[in-house]
Design a protein around this motif. Structure first.
Motif, PDB file in Angstrom:
ATOM      1  N   UNK A   1      -5.782   2.377   0.274  1.00 16.04           N
ATOM      2  CA  UNK A   1      -5.583   1.727  -1.020  1.00 16.04           C
ATOM      3  C   UNK A   1      -6.382   2.515  -2.056  1.00 16.04           C
ATOM      4  N   UNK A   2      -5.710   2.955  -3.110  1.00 11.60           N
ATOM      5  CA  UNK A   2      -6.314   3.835  -4.105  1.00 11.60           C
ATOM      6  C   UNK A   2      -6.619   3.092  -5.404  1.00 11.60           C
ATOM      7  N   UNK A   3      -7.446   3.711  -6.238  1.00 10.30           N
ATOM      8  CA  UNK A   3      -7.668   3.203  -7.585  1.00 10.30           C
ATOM      9  C   UNK A   3      -6.641   3.839  -8.513  1.00 10.30           C
ATOM     10  N   UNK A   4      -6.457   3.253  -9.687  1.00  7.29           N
ATOM     11  CA  UNK A   4      -5.487   3.799 -10.631  1.00  7.29           C
ATOM     12  C   UNK A   4      -5.881   5.191 -11.125  1.00  7.29           C
ATOM     13  N   UNK A   5      -7.137   5.558 -10.970  1.00  7.20           N
ATOM     14  CA  UNK A   5      -7.568   6.875 -11.425  1.00  7.20           C
ATOM     15  C   UNK A   5      -7.153   8.002 -10.496  1.00  7.20           C
ATOM     16  N   UNK A   6      -6.653   7.658  -9.312  1.00  5.23           N
ATOM     17  CA  UNK A   6      -6.287   8.672  -8.316  1.00  5.23           C
ATOM     18  C   UNK A   6      -4.773   8.887  -8.326  1.00  5.23           C
ATOM     19  N   UNK A   7      -4.367  10.071  -8.724  1.00  2.71           N
ATOM     20  CA  UNK A   7      -2.936  10.349  -8.865  1.00  2.71           C
ATOM     21  C   UNK A   7      -2.316  10.970  -7.614  1.00  2.71           C
ATOM     22  N   UNK A   8      -3.104  11.666  -6.818  1.00  2.00           N
ATOM     23  CA  UNK A   8      -2.587  12.275  -5.590  1.00  2.00           C
ATOM     24  C   UNK A   8      -2.915  11.367  -4.414  1.00  2.00           C
ATOM     25  N   UNK A   9      -1.899  10.987  -3.653  1.00  2.00           N
ATOM     26  CA  UNK A   9      -2.066   9.945  -2.646  1.00  2.00           C
ATOM     27  C   UNK A   9      -1.240  10.215  -1.392  1.00  2.00           C
ATOM     28  N   UNK A  10      -1.680   9.609  -0.294  1.00  2.00           N
ATOM     29  CA  UNK A  10      -0.870   9.551   0.919  1.00  2.00           C
ATOM     30  C   UNK A  10      -0.266   8.153   0.958  1.00  2.00           C
ATOM     31  N   UNK A  11       1.056   8.080   0.978  1.00  2.00           N
ATOM     32  CA  UNK A  11       1.742   6.800   0.822  1.00  2.00           C
ATOM     33  C   UNK A  11       2.768   6.586   1.933  1.00  2.00           C
ATOM     34  N   UNK A  12       2.832   5.377   2.410  1.00  2.00           N
ATOM     35  CA  UNK A  12       3.880   4.976   3.352  1.00  2.00           C
ATOM     36  C   UNK A  12       5.146   4.697   2.557  1.00  2.00           C
ATOM     37  N   UNK A  13       6.249   5.328   2.948  1.00  2.00           N
ATOM     38  CA  UNK A  13       7.523   5.083   2.275  1.00  2.00           C
ATOM     39  C   UNK A  13       8.564   4.579   3.265  1.00  2.00           C
ATOM     40  N   UNK A  14       9.443   3.750   2.754  1.00  2.00           N
ATOM     41  CA  UNK A  14      10.612   3.288   3.489  1.00  2.00           C
ATOM     42  C   UNK A  14      11.818   3.565   2.595  1.00  2.00           C
ATOM     43  N   UNK A  15      12.994   3.141   3.023  1.00  2.00           N
ATOM     44  CA  UNK A  15      14.195   3.361   2.214  1.00  2.00           C
ATOM     45  C   UNK A  15      15.051   2.103   2.216  1.00  2.00           C
ATOM     46  N   UNK A  16      15.803   1.922   1.146  1.00  2.00           N
ATOM     47  CA  UNK A  16      16.714   0.782   1.060  1.00  2.00           C
ATOM     48  C   UNK A  16      17.995   1.205   0.360  1.00  2.00           C
ATOM     49  N   UNK A  17      19.014   0.372   0.501  1.00  2.00           N
ATOM     50  CA  UNK A  17      20.285   0.630  -0.169  1.00  2.00           C
ATOM     51  C   UNK A  17      20.846  -0.685  -0.683  1.00  2.00           C
ATOM     52  N   UNK A  18      21.770  -0.613  -1.624  1.00  2.00           N
ATOM     53  CA  UNK A  18      22.232  -1.833  -2.289  1.00  2.00           C
ATOM     54  C   UNK A  18      23.178  -2.675  -1.441  1.00  2.00           C
ATOM     55  N   UNK A  19      23.585  -2.198  -0.271  1.00  2.00           N
ATOM     56  CA  UNK A  19      24.469  -3.000   0.575  1.00  2.00           C
ATOM     57  C   UNK A  19      23.709  -3.773   1.647  1.00  2.00           C
TER      58      UNK A  19
END
Length: 235
Positions: free
Chosen positions: A90-108
Protein backbone atom coordinates in the motif's frame (compact mmCIF):
# COMPACT_ATOMS: atom_id res chain seq x y z
CA UNK A 1 -35.32 -20.39 -45.47
CA UNK A 2 -35.69 -16.77 -44.36
CA UNK A 3 -33.20 -15.05 -42.07
CA UNK A 4 -35.79 -14.62 -39.29
CA UNK A 5 -36.75 -18.31 -39.48
CA UNK A 6 -33.09 -19.35 -39.18
CA UNK A 7 -32.50 -16.93 -36.31
CA UNK A 8 -35.64 -18.12 -34.56
CA UNK A 9 -34.64 -21.80 -34.78
CA UNK A 10 -31.19 -20.99 -33.43
CA UNK A 11 -32.38 -19.06 -30.39
CA UNK A 12 -35.10 -21.59 -29.55
CA UNK A 13 -32.37 -23.98 -28.38
CA UNK A 14 -30.25 -21.56 -26.35
CA UNK A 15 -32.51 -19.04 -24.65
CA UNK A 16 -34.53 -19.04 -21.44
CA UNK A 17 -37.58 -18.54 -23.65
CA UNK A 18 -37.19 -22.05 -25.12
CA UNK A 19 -40.04 -23.88 -23.37
CA UNK A 20 -42.82 -21.34 -23.90
CA UNK A 21 -41.57 -20.70 -27.42
CA UNK A 22 -41.70 -24.36 -28.38
CA UNK A 23 -45.14 -24.76 -26.85
CA UNK A 24 -46.71 -21.69 -28.41
CA UNK A 25 -44.84 -21.04 -31.63
CA UNK A 26 -47.22 -23.05 -33.82
CA UNK A 27 -50.38 -21.29 -32.63
CA UNK A 28 -48.83 -17.93 -31.72
CA UNK A 29 -45.83 -17.41 -34.01
CA UNK A 30 -45.51 -13.75 -33.02
CA UNK A 31 -44.58 -14.85 -29.46
CA UNK A 32 -41.74 -16.96 -30.83
CA UNK A 33 -40.51 -14.06 -32.92
CA UNK A 34 -40.69 -11.67 -29.95
CA UNK A 35 -38.69 -14.09 -27.78
CA UNK A 36 -36.10 -14.45 -30.51
CA UNK A 37 -35.65 -10.71 -30.93
CA UNK A 38 -35.51 -10.13 -27.16
CA UNK A 39 -32.81 -12.78 -26.78
CA UNK A 40 -30.81 -11.35 -29.66
CA UNK A 41 -30.95 -7.91 -28.07
CA UNK A 42 -29.70 -9.18 -24.70
CA UNK A 43 -26.83 -11.14 -26.21
CA UNK A 44 -25.76 -8.30 -28.48
CA UNK A 45 -25.97 -5.56 -25.85
CA UNK A 46 -22.22 -5.48 -25.43
CA UNK A 47 -21.09 -6.91 -28.76
CA UNK A 48 -21.06 -3.78 -30.92
CA UNK A 49 -18.50 -2.03 -28.77
CA UNK A 50 -16.41 -5.19 -28.42
CA UNK A 51 -16.26 -6.08 -32.10
CA UNK A 52 -15.15 -2.61 -33.11
CA UNK A 53 -12.19 -2.96 -30.76
CA UNK A 54 -11.31 -6.58 -31.48
CA UNK A 55 -10.90 -6.21 -35.22
CA UNK A 56 -8.26 -3.52 -34.93
CA UNK A 57 -4.87 -4.96 -36.00
CA UNK A 58 -2.76 -6.28 -33.16
CA UNK A 59 -5.35 -5.75 -30.43
CA UNK A 60 -6.21 -9.45 -30.15
CA UNK A 61 -2.60 -10.57 -29.93
CA UNK A 62 -1.25 -11.67 -26.55
CA UNK A 63 2.05 -10.08 -27.62
CA UNK A 64 0.40 -6.69 -27.04
CA UNK A 65 0.15 -7.64 -23.35
CA UNK A 66 3.89 -7.77 -22.77
CA UNK A 67 4.47 -6.79 -19.14
CA UNK A 68 8.09 -7.18 -17.95
CA UNK A 69 8.77 -7.90 -14.30
CA UNK A 70 8.86 -4.86 -12.00
CA UNK A 71 12.30 -3.38 -11.32
CA UNK A 72 14.20 -5.20 -8.53
CA UNK A 73 14.65 -1.91 -6.65
CA UNK A 74 10.88 -1.35 -6.67
CA UNK A 75 10.24 -4.88 -5.42
CA UNK A 76 12.81 -4.41 -2.68
CA UNK A 77 11.27 -1.12 -1.54
CA UNK A 78 7.81 -2.70 -1.49
CA UNK A 79 8.80 -5.25 1.16
CA UNK A 80 8.68 -2.71 3.98
CA UNK A 81 5.24 -1.32 3.11
CA UNK A 82 1.90 -2.18 4.70
CA UNK A 83 -0.18 -4.72 2.78
CA UNK A 84 -3.75 -4.97 1.54
CA UNK A 85 -5.81 -8.16 1.80
CA UNK A 86 -4.08 -9.59 -1.29
CA UNK A 87 -0.66 -9.10 0.27
CA UNK A 88 0.19 -6.24 -2.08
CA UNK A 89 2.03 -3.08 -0.93
CA UNK A 90 0.00 0.00 0.00
CA UNK A 91 1.58 3.26 -1.17
CA UNK A 92 1.21 6.93 -0.32
CA UNK A 93 -0.05 9.39 -2.92
CA UNK A 94 3.46 10.79 -3.19
CA UNK A 95 4.75 7.55 -4.73
CA UNK A 96 4.15 7.35 -8.46
CA UNK A 97 6.09 4.18 -9.31
CA UNK A 98 4.42 1.09 -7.86
CA UNK A 99 4.06 -2.67 -7.97
CA UNK A 100 0.35 -3.32 -8.46
CA UNK A 101 -1.88 -6.37 -8.67
CA UNK A 102 -4.01 -6.19 -11.81
CA UNK A 103 -6.98 -8.19 -13.01
CA UNK A 104 -9.14 -7.81 -16.12
CA UNK A 105 -12.84 -7.41 -16.81
CA UNK A 106 -15.17 -7.08 -19.77
CA UNK A 107 -18.62 -5.60 -20.24
CA UNK A 108 -20.32 -8.97 -20.85
CA UNK A 109 -19.58 -10.29 -17.34
CA UNK A 110 -22.61 -10.94 -15.14
CA UNK A 111 -21.84 -8.09 -12.74
CA UNK A 112 -21.28 -5.56 -15.54
CA UNK A 113 -23.66 -6.57 -18.31
CA UNK A 114 -26.42 -4.29 -17.02
CA UNK A 115 -24.11 -1.32 -17.64
CA UNK A 116 -23.09 -2.48 -21.12
CA UNK A 117 -20.02 -0.68 -22.44
CA UNK A 118 -20.49 2.29 -20.09
CA UNK A 119 -18.13 3.22 -17.26
CA UNK A 120 -19.10 4.39 -13.77
CA UNK A 121 -18.94 7.92 -15.20
CA UNK A 122 -21.54 7.07 -17.83
CA UNK A 123 -18.98 7.41 -20.62
CA UNK A 124 -17.99 4.71 -23.10
CA UNK A 125 -15.28 2.37 -21.87
CA UNK A 126 -12.07 3.13 -23.75
CA UNK A 127 -10.01 0.63 -25.72
CA UNK A 128 -7.93 2.01 -28.56
CA UNK A 129 -4.29 2.35 -29.54
CA UNK A 130 -3.76 5.32 -27.25
CA UNK A 131 -6.05 5.24 -24.18
CA UNK A 132 -7.72 2.38 -22.31
CA UNK A 133 -10.10 2.23 -19.35
CA UNK A 134 -9.38 0.84 -15.92
CA UNK A 135 -11.33 0.36 -12.69
CA UNK A 136 -10.14 0.79 -9.11
CA UNK A 137 -11.14 1.67 -5.58
CA UNK A 138 -11.36 5.45 -6.01
CA UNK A 139 -9.89 6.03 -2.55
CA UNK A 140 -6.69 4.38 -3.83
CA UNK A 141 -6.77 5.69 -7.41
CA UNK A 142 -9.32 8.52 -7.78
CA UNK A 143 -11.37 8.85 -10.95
CA UNK A 144 -9.34 10.52 -13.67
CA UNK A 145 -6.04 8.99 -12.56
CA UNK A 146 -3.83 8.33 -15.59
CA UNK A 147 -1.06 5.73 -15.48
CA UNK A 148 1.19 3.63 -17.66
CA UNK A 149 2.01 -0.05 -17.31
CA UNK A 150 5.63 -1.04 -17.86
CA UNK A 151 5.97 -2.68 -21.27
CA UNK A 152 2.68 -1.25 -22.59
CA UNK A 153 2.48 1.74 -24.95
CA UNK A 154 -0.96 2.86 -23.76
CA UNK A 155 -2.22 5.37 -21.24
CA UNK A 156 -4.75 3.91 -18.83
CA UNK A 157 -7.39 6.13 -17.25
CA UNK A 158 -9.46 5.27 -14.18
CA UNK A 159 -13.09 5.85 -15.14
CA UNK A 160 -14.70 2.84 -13.49
CA UNK A 161 -14.89 1.00 -10.17
CA UNK A 162 -15.97 -2.42 -8.92
CA UNK A 163 -17.22 -3.88 -5.66
CA UNK A 164 -14.49 -6.56 -5.63
CA UNK A 165 -11.82 -3.84 -5.73
CA UNK A 166 -12.99 -2.02 -2.62
CA UNK A 167 -10.36 -1.80 0.10
CA UNK A 168 -7.53 -2.95 -2.17
CA UNK A 169 -4.94 -1.42 -4.47
CA UNK A 170 -5.90 -3.81 -7.27
CA UNK A 171 -6.53 -2.23 -10.68
CA UNK A 172 -8.98 -3.91 -13.07
CA UNK A 173 -7.97 -3.48 -16.72
CA UNK A 174 -10.85 -3.23 -19.20
CA UNK A 175 -10.79 -5.66 -22.11
CA UNK A 176 -13.43 -5.67 -24.87
CA UNK A 177 -13.92 -9.47 -24.90
CA UNK A 178 -13.75 -12.47 -22.59
CA UNK A 179 -10.93 -13.92 -24.69
CA UNK A 180 -8.72 -10.88 -24.10
CA UNK A 181 -9.81 -10.73 -20.46
CA UNK A 182 -8.59 -14.31 -20.00
CA UNK A 183 -5.32 -13.57 -21.81
CA UNK A 184 -4.61 -10.77 -19.34
CA UNK A 185 -5.69 -12.87 -16.37
CA UNK A 186 -4.17 -11.73 -13.09
CA UNK A 187 -0.67 -10.30 -13.01
CA UNK A 188 1.49 -8.08 -10.84
CA UNK A 189 2.91 -5.21 -12.86
CA UNK A 190 4.92 -2.05 -12.48
CA UNK A 191 2.95 1.12 -13.07
CA UNK A 192 3.86 4.77 -13.22
CA UNK A 193 1.21 7.33 -12.30
CA UNK A 194 1.25 10.10 -14.91
CA UNK A 195 -1.48 12.22 -13.34
CA UNK A 196 -3.55 11.84 -10.21
CA UNK A 197 -7.32 12.02 -10.46
CA UNK A 198 -9.59 14.08 -8.23
CA UNK A 199 -10.63 12.90 -4.77
CA UNK A 200 -13.13 15.75 -4.67
CA UNK A 201 -14.88 14.76 -7.90
CA UNK A 202 -14.77 11.10 -6.86
CA UNK A 203 -16.46 11.98 -3.57
CA UNK A 204 -19.13 14.03 -5.33
CA UNK A 205 -20.12 11.09 -7.53
CA UNK A 206 -19.93 8.49 -4.76
CA UNK A 207 -21.98 10.64 -2.36
CA UNK A 208 -24.95 10.10 -4.70
CA UNK A 209 -24.50 6.31 -4.68
CA UNK A 210 -24.14 5.48 -0.99
CA UNK A 211 -27.01 3.03 -1.26
CA UNK A 212 -24.36 0.60 -2.54
CA UNK A 213 -22.02 -0.68 0.17
CA UNK A 214 -18.85 -0.44 -1.95
CA UNK A 215 -19.64 3.15 -2.94
CA UNK A 216 -20.39 3.98 0.68
CA UNK A 217 -17.05 2.52 1.78
CA UNK A 218 -15.07 4.35 -0.90
CA UNK A 219 -16.85 7.59 -0.05
CA UNK A 220 -16.05 7.23 3.67
CA UNK A 221 -12.39 6.49 2.91
CA UNK A 222 -12.12 9.51 0.62
CA UNK A 223 -13.70 11.78 3.21
CA UNK A 224 -11.09 10.60 5.69
CA UNK A 225 -8.26 11.10 3.20
CA UNK A 226 -9.40 14.59 2.29
CA UNK A 227 -8.74 15.58 5.88
CA UNK A 228 -5.11 14.44 5.60
CA UNK A 229 -2.08 15.74 3.75
CA UNK A 230 -1.59 13.92 0.43
CA UNK A 231 2.03 13.36 1.41
CA UNK A 232 1.04 11.34 4.48
CA UNK A 233 -2.25 9.74 3.43
CA UNK A 234 -1.87 5.96 3.45
CA UNK A 235 -3.01 5.35 -0.10
Amino acid sequence: MSFLTTLNRFFIHITPFSLPTRFLRMRFPFISLAATLASAFLLCQCSTHSLVSIVKPGFSSSASFNTPAPAPSLLSAARSKPRDKHGMPVYTFGERNRVVRTTAYTCSEDDHIQYGSKSALGTSLKYNNRVRSAASDWSFYPMGTVFKIKGQPYLYVVDDYGSALTGTGTIDIYQPSRALMNVWGRRNVEISVVQWGSLERSATILSQRTGFSHCRQMYANIQRLRGLSTTTASR
